[in-house]
Design a protein around this motif. Structure first.
Motif, PDB file in Angstrom:
ATOM      1  N   LEU A 150      -2.940  -4.861  -0.278  1.00  0.00           N
ATOM      2  CA  LEU A 150      -3.867  -4.507   0.802  1.00  0.00           C
ATOM      3  C   LEU A 150      -4.038  -5.636   1.806  1.00  0.00           C
ATOM      4  O   LEU A 150      -4.408  -5.387   2.955  1.00  0.00           O
ATOM      5  CB  LEU A 150      -5.217  -4.089   0.228  1.00  0.00           C
ATOM      6  CG  LEU A 150      -5.213  -2.785  -0.556  1.00  0.00           C
ATOM      7  CD1 LEU A 150      -6.603  -2.480  -1.092  1.00  0.00           C
ATOM      8  CD2 LEU A 150      -4.710  -1.630   0.283  1.00  0.00           C
ATOM      9  N   ALA A 151      -3.753  -6.855   1.398  1.00  0.00           N
ATOM     10  CA  ALA A 151      -3.831  -7.980   2.327  1.00  0.00           C
ATOM     11  C   ALA A 151      -2.820  -7.807   3.461  1.00  0.00           C
ATOM     12  O   ALA A 151      -3.004  -8.357   4.543  1.00  0.00           O
ATOM     13  CB  ALA A 151      -3.591  -9.292   1.586  1.00  0.00           C
ATOM     14  N   GLN A 152      -1.793  -7.006   3.207  1.00  0.00           N
ATOM     15  CA  GLN A 152      -0.772  -6.743   4.214  1.00  0.00           C
ATOM     16  C   GLN A 152      -1.188  -5.644   5.194  1.00  0.00           C
ATOM     17  O   GLN A 152      -0.547  -5.436   6.209  1.00  0.00           O
ATOM     18  CB  GLN A 152       0.531  -6.313   3.539  1.00  0.00           C
ATOM     19  CG  GLN A 152       1.066  -7.302   2.536  1.00  0.00           C
ATOM     20  CD  GLN A 152       2.203  -6.703   1.729  1.00  0.00           C
ATOM     21  OE1 GLN A 152       2.998  -5.928   2.233  1.00  0.00           O
ATOM     22  NE2 GLN A 152       2.279  -7.070   0.461  1.00  0.00           N
ATOM     23  N   TYR A 198       0.834  -1.194   0.000  1.00  0.00           N
ATOM     24  CA  TYR A 198       0.000   0.000   0.000  1.00  0.00           C
ATOM     25  C   TYR A 198       0.875   1.253   0.000  1.00  0.00           C
ATOM     26  O   TYR A 198       0.541   2.262  -0.614  1.00  0.00           O
ATOM     27  CB  TYR A 198      -0.939  -0.026   1.208  1.00  0.00           C
ATOM     28  CG  TYR A 198      -1.962   1.086   1.204  1.00  0.00           C
ATOM     29  CD1 TYR A 198      -2.826   1.253   0.123  1.00  0.00           C
ATOM     30  CD2 TYR A 198      -2.074   1.960   2.276  1.00  0.00           C
ATOM     31  CE1 TYR A 198      -3.770   2.261   0.109  1.00  0.00           C
ATOM     32  CE2 TYR A 198      -3.021   2.970   2.275  1.00  0.00           C
ATOM     33  CZ  TYR A 198      -3.865   3.125   1.190  1.00  0.00           C
ATOM     34  OH  TYR A 198      -4.786   4.124   1.180  1.00  0.00           O
ATOM     35  N   THR A 199       2.026   1.165   0.642  1.00  0.00           N
ATOM     36  CA  THR A 199       2.967   2.285   0.669  1.00  0.00           C
ATOM     37  C   THR A 199       3.433   2.633  -0.740  1.00  0.00           C
ATOM     38  O   THR A 199       3.520   3.816  -1.094  1.00  0.00           O
ATOM     39  CB  THR A 199       4.180   1.946   1.572  1.00  0.00           C
ATOM     40  OG1 THR A 199       3.698   1.656   2.882  1.00  0.00           O
ATOM     41  CG2 THR A 199       5.174   3.083   1.620  1.00  0.00           C
ATOM     42  N   VAL A 200       3.722   1.627  -1.555  1.00  0.00           N
ATOM     43  CA  VAL A 200       4.149   1.876  -2.936  1.00  0.00           C
ATOM     44  C   VAL A 200       3.030   2.592  -3.684  1.00  0.00           C
ATOM     45  O   VAL A 200       3.277   3.564  -4.403  1.00  0.00           O
ATOM     46  CB  VAL A 200       4.544   0.557  -3.650  1.00  0.00           C
ATOM     47  CG1 VAL A 200       4.757   0.784  -5.142  1.00  0.00           C
ATOM     48  CG2 VAL A 200       5.804  -0.028  -3.016  1.00  0.00           C
ATOM     49  N   LEU A 201       1.789   2.130  -3.522  1.00  0.00           N
ATOM     50  CA  LEU A 201       0.658   2.789  -4.189  1.00  0.00           C
ATOM     51  C   LEU A 201       0.554   4.246  -3.749  1.00  0.00           C
ATOM     52  O   LEU A 201       0.445   5.149  -4.579  1.00  0.00           O
ATOM     53  CB  LEU A 201      -0.649   2.055  -3.884  1.00  0.00           C
ATOM     54  CG  LEU A 201      -1.916   2.753  -4.388  1.00  0.00           C
ATOM     55  CD1 LEU A 201      -1.917   2.884  -5.903  1.00  0.00           C
ATOM     56  CD2 LEU A 201      -3.148   2.006  -3.903  1.00  0.00           C
ATOM     57  N   ALA A 224      -5.383  -4.303 -10.194  1.00  0.00           N
ATOM     58  CA  ALA A 224      -6.284  -4.858  -9.171  1.00  0.00           C
ATOM     59  C   ALA A 224      -5.655  -5.999  -8.379  1.00  0.00           C
ATOM     60  O   ALA A 224      -5.686  -5.992  -7.144  1.00  0.00           O
ATOM     61  CB  ALA A 224      -7.595  -5.305  -9.808  1.00  0.00           C
ATOM     62  N   GLU A 225      -5.082  -6.965  -9.078  1.00  0.00           N
ATOM     63  CA  GLU A 225      -4.485  -8.107  -8.370  1.00  0.00           C
ATOM     64  C   GLU A 225      -3.328  -7.647  -7.497  1.00  0.00           C
ATOM     65  O   GLU A 225      -3.198  -8.071  -6.349  1.00  0.00           O
ATOM     66  CB  GLU A 225      -4.017  -9.151  -9.377  1.00  0.00           C
ATOM     67  CG  GLU A 225      -3.514 -10.425  -8.723  1.00  0.00           C
ATOM     68  CD  GLU A 225      -3.121 -11.475  -9.749  1.00  0.00           C
ATOM     69  OE1 GLU A 225      -2.104 -12.156  -9.507  1.00  0.00           O
ATOM     70  OE2 GLU A 225      -3.812 -11.618 -10.779  1.00  0.00           O
ATOM     71  N   GLN A 226      -2.487  -6.754  -8.032  1.00  0.00           N
ATOM     72  CA  GLN A 226      -1.361  -6.236  -7.258  1.00  0.00           C
ATOM     73  C   GLN A 226      -1.857  -5.491  -6.020  1.00  0.00           C
ATOM     74  O   GLN A 226      -1.334  -5.674  -4.919  1.00  0.00           O
ATOM     75  CB  GLN A 226      -0.522  -5.280  -8.118  1.00  0.00           C
ATOM     76  CG  GLN A 226       0.191  -5.930  -9.273  1.00  0.00           C
ATOM     77  CD  GLN A 226       0.884  -4.895 -10.152  1.00  0.00           C
ATOM     78  OE1 GLN A 226       1.340  -3.857  -9.678  1.00  0.00           O
ATOM     79  NE2 GLN A 226       0.963  -5.180 -11.443  1.00  0.00           N
ATOM     80  N   VAL A 227      -2.880  -4.649  -6.209  1.00  0.00           N
ATOM     81  CA  VAL A 227      -3.409  -3.856  -5.100  1.00  0.00           C
ATOM     82  C   VAL A 227      -4.050  -4.770  -4.061  1.00  0.00           C
ATOM     83  O   VAL A 227      -3.848  -4.588  -2.857  1.00  0.00           O
ATOM     84  CB  VAL A 227      -4.408  -2.788  -5.600  1.00  0.00           C
ATOM     85  CG1 VAL A 227      -5.106  -2.101  -4.444  1.00  0.00           C
ATOM     86  CG2 VAL A 227      -3.674  -1.755  -6.453  1.00  0.00           C
ATOM     87  N   LYS A 264      -6.138  -2.449   8.236  1.00  0.00           N
ATOM     88  CA  LYS A 264      -7.448  -1.816   8.119  1.00  0.00           C
ATOM     89  C   LYS A 264      -8.141  -2.252   6.836  1.00  0.00           C
ATOM     90  O   LYS A 264      -7.509  -2.646   5.866  1.00  0.00           O
ATOM     91  CB  LYS A 264      -7.346  -0.294   8.199  1.00  0.00           C
ATOM     92  CG  LYS A 264      -6.636   0.364   7.055  1.00  0.00           C
ATOM     93  CD  LYS A 264      -6.609   1.867   7.284  1.00  0.00           C
ATOM     94  CE  LYS A 264      -5.965   2.556   6.103  1.00  0.00           C
ATOM     95  NZ  LYS A 264      -6.022   3.981   6.237  1.00  0.00           N
ATOM     96  N   SER A 265      -9.456  -2.166   6.846  1.00  0.00           N
ATOM     97  CA  SER A 265     -10.245  -2.632   5.711  1.00  0.00           C
ATOM     98  C   SER A 265     -10.303  -1.550   4.642  1.00  0.00           C
ATOM     99  O   SER A 265     -10.766  -0.446   4.896  1.00  0.00           O
ATOM    100  CB  SER A 265     -11.666  -2.969   6.186  1.00  0.00           C
ATOM    101  OG  SER A 265     -12.469  -3.268   5.092  1.00  0.00           O
ATOM    102  N   LEU A 266      -9.832  -1.896   3.467  1.00  0.00           N
ATOM    103  CA  LEU A 266      -9.887  -0.982   2.322  1.00  0.00           C
ATOM    104  C   LEU A 266     -10.477  -1.757   1.163  1.00  0.00           C
ATOM    105  O   LEU A 266     -10.133  -2.910   0.940  1.00  0.00           O
ATOM    106  CB  LEU A 266      -8.485  -0.492   1.944  1.00  0.00           C
ATOM    107  CG  LEU A 266      -7.778   0.374   2.980  1.00  0.00           C
ATOM    108  CD1 LEU A 266      -6.329   0.583   2.573  1.00  0.00           C
ATOM    109  CD2 LEU A 266      -8.468   1.700   3.130  1.00  0.00           C
TER     110      LEU A 266
END
Length: 182
Positions: free
Chosen positions: A166-168, A120-123, A159-162, A171-173
């Motif tokens: 996000l699994a890491q 998520y940090t990379v995004l 989508a797959e990458q995100v 919090k729920s996103l």
């Protein structure tokens, strides 16, 4: 059809003096870290056409024309220039064509040099956050009329990458293709 609609949308501003209208037009078709099948075919051509139409309507274009296949640094620099050039303008228009995505309530415009999204940090660090970059630039400019036009692909090639990134995150996103309501 797209240019006709753009002209209709922006025509009311054609009576404003030419120096009082500023636009930043960005189109990203080629993404260095996406496969050939996930590249886009029309954003650069669309952005070039939109820039020409805005110029014909008397808009001053940041960088003199469309910013194409730009990396994050170039987009951020152009956005900063946009905020400066649009200072107290009658109208300021931001147009982006390319990949965009939504995570939670955050919308991101994806620059051409978007790396593989491994966290998520990379995004957050490599995507262009719509609110924090573009919308803040428009507010800083204090233009009387502000227009944001997003012509983003509805399919999210990240989508797959995100989802894996996000699994890491504890919090729920939620992730959606394209962009969400601003």
């Amino acid at each position: 059809m797209k240019l006709f609609l753009l002209t209709l949308l922006l025509c009311p501003f054609s009576v404003i003096g030419a120096g009082d209208r500023v636009a930043l037009v960005i189109g990203c078709s080629r993404y260095t870290n996406l496969s050939e099948g996930k590249q886009l075919t029309s954003p650069v051509a669309d952005a070039t056409d939109v820039a020409a139409e805005l110029k014909a309507l008397g808009y001053t274009l940041v960088n003199g024309g469309a910013v194409t296949d730009a990396g994050k640094d170039a987009i951020i620099t152009a956005t900063e220039s946009f905020a400066t050039q649009a200072k107290d303008a009658e109208a300021a228009v931001f147009y982006f064509s390319g990949h965009g995505l939504q995570v939670g309530d955050d919308n991101f415009l994806m620059p051409s040099d978007t790396p593989r999204i491994t966290s998520y940090t990379v995004l957050k660090n490599r995507g262009v956050h719509l609110r924090d970059s573009v919308m803040v630039a428009l507010e800083e400019a204090r233009a009387k009329t502000k227009v944001i036009i997003l012509d983003c692909c509805r399919e999210n090639p990240f989508a797959e990458q995100v989802d894996q990134a996000l699994a890491q995150v504890s919090k729920s996103l939620r992730t959606k293709g394209g962009l969400g309501e601003i």
